[in-house]
Scaffold this motif. Sequence first.
Motif, mmCIF file in Angstrom:
data_model
loop_
_atom_site.group_PDB
_atom_site.id
_atom_site.type_symbol
_atom_site.label_atom_id
_atom_site.label_comp_id
_atom_site.label_asym_id
_atom_site.label_seq_id
_atom_site.Cartn_x
_atom_site.Cartn_y
_atom_site.Cartn_z
ATOM 1 N N THR A 29 40.327 15.685 -51.989
ATOM 2 C CA THR A 29 41.347 14.797 -51.463
ATOM 3 C C THR A 29 42.108 15.484 -50.348
ATOM 4 O O THR A 29 42.175 16.721 -50.300
ATOM 5 C CB THR A 29 42.327 14.363 -52.567
ATOM 6 O OG1 THR A 29 43.321 13.488 -52.025
ATOM 7 C CG2 THR A 29 43.026 15.570 -53.189
ATOM 8 N N SER A 30 42.681 14.691 -49.446
ATOM 9 C CA SER A 30 43.507 15.245 -48.386
ATOM 10 C C SER A 30 44.688 14.327 -48.123
ATOM 11 O O SER A 30 44.651 13.130 -48.420
ATOM 12 C CB SER A 30 42.687 15.448 -47.112
ATOM 13 O OG SER A 30 42.200 14.218 -46.641
ATOM 14 N N SER A 81 34.170 10.114 -56.136
ATOM 15 C CA SER A 81 34.045 10.541 -57.526
ATOM 16 C C SER A 81 35.382 10.692 -58.239
ATOM 17 O O SER A 81 35.418 10.748 -59.472
ATOM 18 C CB SER A 81 33.281 11.866 -57.593
ATOM 19 O OG SER A 81 33.953 12.862 -56.859
ATOM 20 N N VAL A 82 36.482 10.747 -57.485
ATOM 21 C CA VAL A 82 37.789 10.952 -58.121
ATOM 22 C C VAL A 82 38.753 9.796 -57.885
ATOM 23 O O VAL A 82 39.864 9.799 -58.418
ATOM 24 C CB VAL A 82 38.442 12.273 -57.652
ATOM 25 C CG1 VAL A 82 37.496 13.441 -57.853
ATOM 26 C CG2 VAL A 82 38.912 12.192 -56.202
ATOM 27 N N LYS A 83 38.346 8.808 -57.109
ATOM 28 C CA LYS A 83 39.222 7.663 -56.828
ATOM 29 C C LYS A 83 39.652 6.986 -58.124
ATOM 30 O O LYS A 83 38.830 6.733 -59.009
ATOM 31 C CB LYS A 83 38.511 6.662 -55.924
ATOM 32 C CG LYS A 83 38.475 7.067 -54.465
ATOM 33 C CD LYS A 83 37.761 6.023 -53.622
ATOM 34 C CE LYS A 83 37.725 6.449 -52.160
ATOM 35 N NZ LYS A 83 36.958 5.488 -51.322
ATOM 36 N N SER A 129 42.153 11.469 -66.654
ATOM 37 C CA SER A 129 40.826 11.035 -67.133
ATOM 38 C C SER A 129 39.745 12.021 -66.718
ATOM 39 O O SER A 129 38.688 11.640 -66.197
ATOM 40 C CB SER A 129 40.500 9.634 -66.587
ATOM 41 O OG SER A 129 41.487 8.706 -66.992
ATOM 42 N N LEU A 130 40.002 13.276 -66.949
ATOM 43 C CA LEU A 130 39.085 14.323 -66.503
ATOM 44 C C LEU A 130 37.746 14.237 -67.226
ATOM 45 O O LEU A 130 37.678 13.878 -68.416
ATOM 46 C CB LEU A 130 39.719 15.699 -66.702
ATOM 47 C CG LEU A 130 40.740 16.069 -65.632
ATOM 48 C CD1 LEU A 130 41.665 17.175 -66.114
ATOM 49 C CD2 LEU A 130 40.045 16.469 -64.339
ATOM 50 N N LYS A 131 36.709 14.572 -66.490
ATOM 51 C CA LYS A 131 35.334 14.535 -66.994
ATOM 52 C C LYS A 131 34.728 15.931 -66.913
ATOM 53 O O LYS A 131 35.158 16.746 -66.087
ATOM 54 C CB LYS A 131 34.502 13.570 -66.156
ATOM 55 C CG LYS A 131 35.061 12.163 -66.062
ATOM 56 C CD LYS A 131 34.220 11.333 -65.104
ATOM 57 C CE LYS A 131 34.763 9.915 -64.974
ATOM 58 N NZ LYS A 131 33.951 9.089 -64.028
ATOM 59 N N PRO A 132 33.721 16.197 -67.713
ATOM 60 C CA PRO A 132 33.073 17.516 -67.622
ATOM 61 C C PRO A 132 32.591 17.838 -66.214
ATOM 62 O O PRO A 132 32.616 19.008 -65.801
ATOM 63 C CB PRO A 132 31.917 17.395 -68.610
ATOM 64 C CG PRO A 132 32.399 16.409 -69.629
ATOM 65 C CD PRO A 132 33.210 15.411 -68.852
ATOM 66 N N GLU A 133 32.178 16.820 -65.481
ATOM 67 C CA GLU A 133 31.693 17.055 -64.114
ATOM 68 C C GLU A 133 32.800 17.402 -63.134
ATOM 69 O O GLU A 133 32.519 17.734 -61.972
ATOM 70 C CB GLU A 133 30.898 15.857 -63.595
ATOM 71 C CG GLU A 133 31.593 14.526 -63.736
ATOM 72 C CD GLU A 133 31.164 13.773 -64.991
ATOM 73 O OE1 GLU A 133 31.029 14.416 -66.058
ATOM 74 O OE2 GLU A 133 30.966 12.543 -64.898
ATOM 75 N N ASP A 134 34.037 17.337 -63.567
ATOM 76 C CA ASP A 134 35.155 17.793 -62.732
ATOM 77 C C ASP A 134 35.350 19.308 -62.830
ATOM 78 O O ASP A 134 36.168 19.880 -62.109
ATOM 79 C CB ASP A 134 36.460 17.102 -63.138
ATOM 80 C CG ASP A 134 36.445 15.613 -62.884
ATOM 81 O OD1 ASP A 134 36.905 14.856 -63.756
ATOM 82 O OD2 ASP A 134 35.963 15.205 -61.811
ATOM 83 N N THR A 135 34.626 19.924 -63.729
ATOM 84 C CA THR A 135 34.719 21.372 -63.890
ATOM 85 C C THR A 135 34.323 22.083 -62.600
ATOM 86 O O THR A 135 33.241 21.846 -62.062
ATOM 87 C CB THR A 135 33.819 21.852 -65.038
ATOM 88 O OG1 THR A 135 34.300 21.299 -66.271
ATOM 89 C CG2 THR A 135 33.811 23.369 -65.136
#
Length: 114
Positions: free
Chosen positions: A48-49, A61-63, A83-89
């Motif tokens: 994000t910016s 992917s994060v919207k 709402s964090l997901k494992p793929e946010d690691t």
Amino acid sequence: VQLQASGGGLVQPGGSLRLSCTASGSIFSFDYMGWYRQAPRKQRELVTSLTDLGFKNYADSVKGRFTISRDTAKNTVYLQMNSLKPEDTAVYFCHARRNAMNYWGKGAQVTVSS
């Protein structure tokens, strides 16, 4: 220019974390600030910016889950991650750009795991 990031950690899927990035000077001196992340064996990607005029941009992917904001009095930019997901690691890096120069903070590890 120094960017000091903080707030990483371990969280369960569905949980939340907030990252902070404090600049050594006024954040209005930057054209934009934001966050990148790099997962193991992957390239660094823009998350994000936020421009000096307040325009925000998010990776698809994060919207709807991540929100960037700023506190100009504290020279700090925040990344609220819900709402964090494992793929946010990943390791999350604070980034700032001014006059075609890029500045990076040290990475903050975010691990999403049960």
